[in-house]
Design a protein around this motif. Structure first.
Motif: not given
Length: 252
Positions: A90-96
């Motif tokens: 669900g909570n896909e990492l889009k940017e770090i």
């Protein structure tokens, strides 16, 4: 020395092409894969952001011992990135990334459970800071504090940069990223707890946290406050129980 020559006449045509060729914004439940973003589209969905901002970094960075500074900054960033980078359903990492003395991450959070999971990461980060400071103290290194800002909102994401240049990134347009960054600056100073949540973030995750801690007065862990710029927000000093007990018991 060569002088920069910018062909403004040719580039005017390119700018016009960019301005005229954006074909629409797609409202979706969850942000798509990065490869689905093009220079002519955009996507709008729920996003949540977390920013961890080092307190009083100016004082730290002006210390004379560069080796000490390097150790502290690497200790601060490395494990926080480890906590933030792990993706769950669900909570896909889009940017770090890292901005100066701040570590941040942006996630696609289509449901409330995903927003709570981002909150859980903030509890891990807050507990990690306790562990890190003990390790720093054991080595005669300066202790540090951080503010942790969290926010969520429907957010527009567009791919920006220059096509075929290799220089591009997603730009987040909305309250989630900007507010999380600003709230992190409030944390851990002037009587505000280290974890600071926007009102919308808090309201979307608190019932889940209450259900996970049925025998505890979860709402008492938070203090509601108001800021002229950001409106209502909630702050707290929450740690992960098992992790915190391990630290208290000597980390053996």
């Amino acid at each position: 020395m060569k002088e920069l020559v910018y062909d403004y006449k040719e580039r005017k045509e390119k700018v016009e092409e960019i301005l005229d060729n954006t074909d629409g914004v797609n409202e979706v439940k969850q942000f798509p894969r990065d490869e689905d973003f093009t220079y002519t589209n955009g996507y709008k969905a729920w996003a949540s952001a977390i920013f961890i901002d080092l307190r009083d970094s100016t004082s730290l960075f002006t210390k004379k011992d560069d080796v000490e500074i390097s150790k502290v900054i690497r200790g601060f960033t490395s494990e926080i990135i480890e906590i933030l980078r792990r993706e769950l359903d669900g909570n896909e990492l889009k940017e770090i990334g890292i901005r100066g003395d701040c570590v941040f991450a942006v996630y696609s959070t289509p449901v409330k459970d995903d927003i709570y999971e981002i909150a859980s990461r903030s509890f891990y980060v807050n507990t990690y800071m306790k562990m890190l400071n003990i390790l720093l103290e054991e080595r005669g290194l300066p202790s540090i504090k951080a503010g942790i800002g969290l926010s969520t909102s429907v957010t527009l994401a567009v791919k920006a940069g220059r096509k075929s240049s290799g220089i591009n990134n997603l730009v987040w347009i909305g309250k989630s990223v900007a507010t999380a960054a600003k709230l992190s600056d409030l944390g851990n100073k002037n009587g505000v707890g280290p974890i600071v949540m926007s009102s919308l973030f808090y309201n979307n995750m608190i019932d889940i946290q209450i259900n996970k801690n049925a025998k505890k007065d979860v709402k008492s862990w938070y203090t509601k406050a108001n800021d002229a710029k950001f409106g209502d927000y909630y702050h707290a000093n929450i740690t992960k129980t098992e992790f915190n007990e391990w630290i208290t018991n000597g980390m053996k």
